[in-house]
Motif scaffolding. Structure first.
Motif, PDB file in Angstrom:
ATOM      1  N   THR A 257      60.857  27.012  41.498  1.00 17.84           N
ATOM      2  CA  THR A 257      61.922  26.667  41.542  1.00 17.84           C
ATOM      3  C   THR A 257      62.575  27.964  41.512  1.00 17.84           C
ATOM      4  O   THR A 257      62.591  28.619  40.678  1.00 17.84           O
TER       5      THR A 257
ATOM      6  N   SER B  27      64.582  29.561  38.892  1.00 19.04           N
ATOM      7  CA  SER B  27      65.478  29.910  38.287  1.00 19.04           C
ATOM      8  C   SER B  27      66.411  31.079  38.240  1.00 19.04           C
ATOM      9  O   SER B  27      66.663  32.234  39.243  1.00 19.04           O
ATOM     10  N   GLU B  28      66.604  31.777  37.159  1.00 17.82           N
ATOM     11  CA  GLU B  28      67.514  32.775  37.321  1.00 17.82           C
ATOM     12  C   GLU B  28      67.071  34.089  38.000  1.00 17.82           C
ATOM     13  O   GLU B  28      67.025  34.910  38.656  1.00 17.82           O
TER      14      GLU B  28
ATOM     15  N   HIS C 287      66.680  24.336  42.468  1.00 19.44           N
ATOM     16  CA  HIS C 287      67.120  25.208  41.313  1.00 19.44           C
ATOM     17  C   HIS C 287      66.207  24.209  39.543  1.00 19.44           C
ATOM     18  O   HIS C 287      65.640  23.060  39.711  1.00 19.44           O
ATOM     19  N   ASP C 288      65.719  24.981  39.020  1.00 13.69           N
ATOM     20  CA  ASP C 288      65.282  25.038  37.750  1.00 13.69           C
ATOM     21  C   ASP C 288      64.993  24.323  36.541  1.00 13.69           C
ATOM     22  O   ASP C 288      66.527  24.044  36.100  1.00 13.69           O
TER      23      ASP C 288
ATOM     24  N   MET D  63      69.110  25.001  33.716  1.00 10.47           N
ATOM     25  CA  MET D  63      70.127  23.997  33.736  1.00 10.47           C
ATOM     26  C   MET D  63      70.800  23.663  32.684  1.00 10.47           C
ATOM     27  O   MET D  63      71.564  23.826  32.163  1.00 10.47           O
TER      28      MET D  63
ATOM     29  N   TYR E 267      77.193  27.292  34.880  1.00  9.29           N
ATOM     30  CA  TYR E 267      76.918  26.773  35.953  1.00  9.29           C
ATOM     31  C   TYR E 267      77.484  26.420  37.527  1.00  9.29           C
ATOM     32  O   TYR E 267      77.291  26.888  38.618  1.00  9.29           O
TER      33      TYR E 267
ATOM     34  N   LEU F 167      75.845  30.262  37.956  1.00 14.01           N
ATOM     35  CA  LEU F 167      74.738  30.211  38.801  1.00 14.01           C
ATOM     36  C   LEU F 167      74.249  29.074  39.675  1.00 14.01           C
ATOM     37  O   LEU F 167      74.127  30.314  41.247  1.00 14.01           O
ATOM     38  N   PHE F 168      75.671  28.683  40.362  1.00 10.44           N
ATOM     39  CA  PHE F 168      76.158  28.492  41.770  1.00 10.44           C
ATOM     40  C   PHE F 168      75.982  29.389  42.976  1.00 10.44           C
ATOM     41  O   PHE F 168      76.319  28.967  43.690  1.00 10.44           O
TER      42      PHE F 168
ATOM     43  N   CYS G 195      73.392  31.146  43.160  1.00 11.52           N
ATOM     44  CA  CYS G 195      72.729  30.611  44.815  1.00 11.52           C
ATOM     45  C   CYS G 195      73.493  30.760  46.013  1.00 11.52           C
ATOM     46  O   CYS G 195      72.165  31.435  47.197  1.00 11.52           O
TER      47      CYS G 195
ATOM     48  N   ALA H 271      68.535  22.550  46.688  1.00 12.92           N
ATOM     49  CA  ALA H 271      68.588  23.851  46.937  1.00 12.92           C
ATOM     50  C   ALA H 271      67.569  24.752  47.278  1.00 12.92           C
ATOM     51  O   ALA H 271      67.486  25.863  48.650  1.00 12.92           O
TER      52      ALA H 271
END
Length: 266
Positions: free
Chosen positions: A32, A34-35, A70-71, A75, A84, A87-88, A91, A116
């Motif tokens: 996944t 993750s950040e 995504h994780d 999240m 969020y 994050l998006f 990505c 994703a």
């Protein structure tokens, strides 16, 4: 051949003869994003973009699958709108970095590629999957429409098929993904490594300059009008014709000999 690790080993890198192999390395979490994974991938792509010696990139995953998106646990641990959005945004920046990278990017897909993870496959220039691989944009099943994956997905497969995947969350198999245009190739599970290696070798045999000219032209022209696309492509081709490799390649063809390409960065 060089190997390096990034961000506590969530991403592995191997360099071999002009090709870079990036391996998502969270096998217990189905790789996944993750950040830490997003940060590591972004850093590697930026380094690759600045390295003229790199000629091709392969993105794969360790463990039972390619990438499950995504994780979700990470999240849910951060229930904040600004979090969020960031994050998006990060990505989306990553996916655009794949598209804009000056060399071809190949997704090497086994197991499942969802949400994703499917977006990452769609963002790559080429995607070769094992026969048993499966694909879905399944956020809808947990109450989350895969809006950002929809951007990449809808640029690969027809609109109605893309929306059907997005609103149903259903999986499609590798043969269907190939038929619809998400993949460029499907191979037997046991042959995935060899199929990807063969595609890498095909690219490495070509002029490095010509491949970079092609990557710089292909994606941008898809967003242009027909007339603008031809104007842009003509200018790129004229620049390409002025390169030493084009002169060498044409002279070699006329003389019926193998060309010797320039090797940038070496």
């Amino acid at each position: 051949m060089n190997q390096s690790h990034s961000s506590e080993n969530v991403l592995l890198r191997e360099d071999m003869d002009g090709a870079v192999y990036l391996t998502l390395n969270r096998p217990d979490k189905f790789n996944t994003l993750s950040e830490a994974m997003l940060t590591a991938l972004q850093r590697e792509l930026e380094a690759i973009a600045a390295d003229p010696a790199v000629r091709c990139v392969v993105i794969g995953g360790n463990g039972r699958g390619f990438c499950a998106g995504h994780d979700l646990k990470e999240m849910r641990a951060n229930p904040d709108h600004a979090y969020y959005q960031t994050l998006f945004r990060n990505c989306s920046k990553l996916m655009q970095s794949v598209v804009s990278l000056p060399v071809p990017v190949i997704a090497k897909v086994h197991g499942m590629a969802t949400a994703a993870g499917c977006q990452l496959v769609a963002s790559c220039d080429l995607a070769i999957a094992a026969q048993s691989a499966s694909f879905a944009v399944s956020g809808i099943n947990v109450g989350l429409f895969c809006s950002t994956p929809a951007v990449a997905l809808s640029r690969n497969i027809p609109s109605k098929r893309a929306f059907d995947m997005l609103v149903s969350g259903e999986f499609i198999d590798a043969d269907t993904a190939l038929e619809w245009g998400l993949l460029s190739g499907v191979t037997a599970d046991y042959d995935l490594d060899a199929a990807v290696a063969n595609k890498v070798e095909q690219i490495l045999r070509k002029s490095p300059a010509a491949v970079r000219f092609g990557k710089s032209m292909f994606q941008p022209q898809r967003q242009m009008s027909l007339a603008d696309a031809y104007d842009f492509a003509g200018n790129v081709m004229a620049e390409n014709m002025m390169s030493p490799d084009a002169s060498e390649g044409i002279d070699a063809f006329l003389a019926k000999r193998k060309p010797t390409w320039e090797q940038p960065g070496r």
